[in-house]
Design a protein around this motif. Sequence first.
Motif, PDB file in Angstrom:
ATOM      1  N   HIS A 181      10.098  12.748  12.690  1.00  0.00           N
ATOM      2  CA  HIS A 181      10.968  13.227  11.615  1.00  0.00           C
ATOM      3  C   HIS A 181      11.657  12.071  10.902  1.00  0.00           C
ATOM      4  O   HIS A 181      11.827  12.097   9.675  1.00  0.00           O
ATOM      5  N   ASN A 182      12.034  11.044  11.646  1.00  0.00           N
ATOM      6  CA  ASN A 182      12.694   9.891  11.029  1.00  0.00           C
ATOM      7  C   ASN A 182      11.743   9.121  10.121  1.00  0.00           C
ATOM      8  O   ASN A 182      12.128   8.697   9.021  1.00  0.00           O
ATOM      9  N   VAL A 183      10.498   8.948  10.562  1.00  0.00           N
ATOM     10  CA  VAL A 183       9.528   8.215   9.744  1.00  0.00           C
ATOM     11  C   VAL A 183       9.234   8.979   8.462  1.00  0.00           C
ATOM     12  O   VAL A 183       9.143   8.384   7.376  1.00  0.00           O
ATOM     13  N   VAL A 184       9.080  10.303   8.546  1.00  0.00           N
ATOM     14  CA  VAL A 184       8.840  11.107   7.351  1.00  0.00           C
ATOM     15  C   VAL A 184      10.007  10.960   6.375  1.00  0.00           C
ATOM     16  O   VAL A 184       9.821  10.789   5.166  1.00  0.00           O
ATOM     17  N   ALA A 185      11.229  11.022   6.909  1.00  0.00           N
ATOM     18  CA  ALA A 185      12.407  10.881   6.055  1.00  0.00           C
ATOM     19  C   ALA A 185      12.437   9.515   5.381  1.00  0.00           C
ATOM     20  O   ALA A 185      12.837   9.389   4.209  1.00  0.00           O
ATOM     21  N   TYR A 186      12.018   8.474   6.099  1.00  0.00           N
ATOM     22  CA  TYR A 186      11.963   7.134   5.522  1.00  0.00           C
ATOM     23  C   TYR A 186      10.900   7.042   4.432  1.00  0.00           C
ATOM     24  O   TYR A 186      11.152   6.519   3.333  1.00  0.00           O
ATOM     25  N   LEU A 187       9.693   7.554   4.726  1.00  0.00           N
ATOM     26  CA  LEU A 187       8.621   7.492   3.743  1.00  0.00           C
ATOM     27  C   LEU A 187       8.977   8.254   2.470  1.00  0.00           C
ATOM     28  O   LEU A 187       8.583   7.858   1.366  1.00  0.00           O
ATOM     29  N   GLU A 188       9.767   9.313   2.601  1.00  0.00           N
ATOM     30  CA  GLU A 188      10.185  10.089   1.449  1.00  0.00           C
ATOM     31  C   GLU A 188      11.092   9.290   0.523  1.00  0.00           C
ATOM     32  O   GLU A 188      11.210   9.614  -0.675  1.00  0.00           O
ATOM     33  N   ASP A 201       0.804  -1.219   0.000  1.00  0.00           N
ATOM     34  CA  ASP A 201       0.000   0.000   0.000  1.00  0.00           C
ATOM     35  C   ASP A 201       0.836   1.267   0.000  1.00  0.00           C
ATOM     36  O   ASP A 201       0.360   2.331  -0.415  1.00  0.00           O
ATOM     37  N   LEU A 202       2.096   1.188   0.433  1.00  0.00           N
ATOM     38  CA  LEU A 202       2.951   2.377   0.471  1.00  0.00           C
ATOM     39  C   LEU A 202       3.932   2.444  -0.698  1.00  0.00           C
ATOM     40  O   LEU A 202       4.804   3.311  -0.729  1.00  0.00           O
ATOM     41  N   ALA A 203       3.796   1.547  -1.641  1.00  0.00           N
ATOM     42  CA  ALA A 203       4.696   1.562  -2.798  1.00  0.00           C
ATOM     43  C   ALA A 203       4.565   2.891  -3.547  1.00  0.00           C
ATOM     44  O   ALA A 203       3.463   3.339  -3.862  1.00  0.00           O
ATOM     45  N   HIS A 204       5.691   3.566  -3.779  1.00  0.00           N
ATOM     46  CA  HIS A 204       5.751   4.836  -4.518  1.00  0.00           C
ATOM     47  C   HIS A 204       4.959   5.949  -3.826  1.00  0.00           C
ATOM     48  O   HIS A 204       4.542   6.914  -4.475  1.00  0.00           O
ATOM     49  N   VAL A 205       4.728   5.826  -2.515  1.00  0.00           N
ATOM     50  CA  VAL A 205       3.903   6.817  -1.825  1.00  0.00           C
ATOM     51  C   VAL A 205       4.532   8.208  -1.884  1.00  0.00           C
ATOM     52  O   VAL A 205       3.835   9.223  -1.949  1.00  0.00           O
ATOM     53  N   ALA A 206       5.867   8.285  -1.904  1.00  0.00           N
ATOM     54  CA  ALA A 206       6.533   9.585  -1.924  1.00  0.00           C
ATOM     55  C   ALA A 206       6.389  10.288  -3.270  1.00  0.00           C
ATOM     56  O   ALA A 206       6.613  11.497  -3.358  1.00  0.00           O
ATOM     57  N   SER A 207       6.039   9.552  -4.300  1.00  0.00           N
ATOM     58  CA  SER A 207       5.819  10.178  -5.601  1.00  0.00           C
ATOM     59  C   SER A 207       4.401  10.736  -5.712  1.00  0.00           C
ATOM     60  O   SER A 207       4.105  11.512  -6.623  1.00  0.00           O
TER      61      SER A 207
END
Length: 345
Positions: free
Chosen positions: A335-342, A233-239
């Motif tokens: 902040h770490n989770v956001v950086a990872y999701l990015e 479900d999170l594949a390519h979520v940062a795009s």
Amino acid sequence: MSAGLVLGAGLAAAQALPNAPGKDTVERICGACHSPNMVLGHGMTREQWSNTVSQMIARGAKGTPAEFNEVIDYLAKNLAPGQVGNAAANQTRTQRRFPAGPADAPPIDPTAAARGKTLFAKECAGCHGPLARGTGSGPDLVRSVTVLHDRYGDKLGPLLRTNHPLPGGKSLPSLTEAQVKDLSNFLHQQVLNTLRSGPYSKVLNVLTGDPKAGEAYFNGAGHCNQCHSPTGDLAHVASRYDPPTLQQRFLFPQATRFSHGTFAPAKPVTVSVTTPDGRTTSGTLVSIDDFNVSLHDANGYYHSWKRTPNLKIAKHDPYAAHDKLLDQYTDEDIHNVVAYLETLK
């Protein structure tokens, strides 16, 4: 100016809106509370209109996701930056003869506001601050009733000329009518800048964490991988989402969301109620407290019960794990989770 004044609608002046697909939906949904022609003179981007519609939903605007998307599409296409003049040209003869009264915020001339900013910095910023938000020597002009009621200097001018003492016995230099109008444009611009859609409310940078530490938290202490997958479900979520949106979505996923100007409703909380005689009714939760529980079933029918010891209630909140984590996250974790999701491009 409130978001309600920006979005506005009341059918008396609806003919002033440009004729285009979606106009009827705007009149119907927005017209329940305000006058639709009040959007004229406020050309904004799709993101800005999305933020405005989101605020209206929070204030009780009624409609389906498809209808809200139609409203945003109409506003973004027909009242975009640079199209304000076209919208104003569509006003009726009666509206041109009897323009909006002093309760309507006047459109801002950016060139005049720029001149007003220079004048303000020279003559006013020492007491009222560079952003007009006030200091120990002068009040906050953004919240000034005089400024909010002013239209191109009609309230500001008399105040500056007759009742504006300065520290140290100094006197305000004689300002021309044009200079007062410039100051008025600048101050109204500062008022708009303080809105949630203004530049002072923009998130500048949330990518300050460690992606590796975020991945470790995702798969470890946060237990995020029990429901989510970077290849699922999170594949390519940062795009699909920018960093601020990513942060909001994992912190508050149950909130009404707009993604790239599109309305995305949250998943509902569901509940099953079993009465003492063994009958079970399930549906979307309406309300629950110590005394009553109510729901809408799959057919849209409303049901309500008084809570008793023999009434069994099974509640399913798809965001319960996220709510629980709000008490556990540290700022560093977030902040770490956001950086990872990015990194999940």
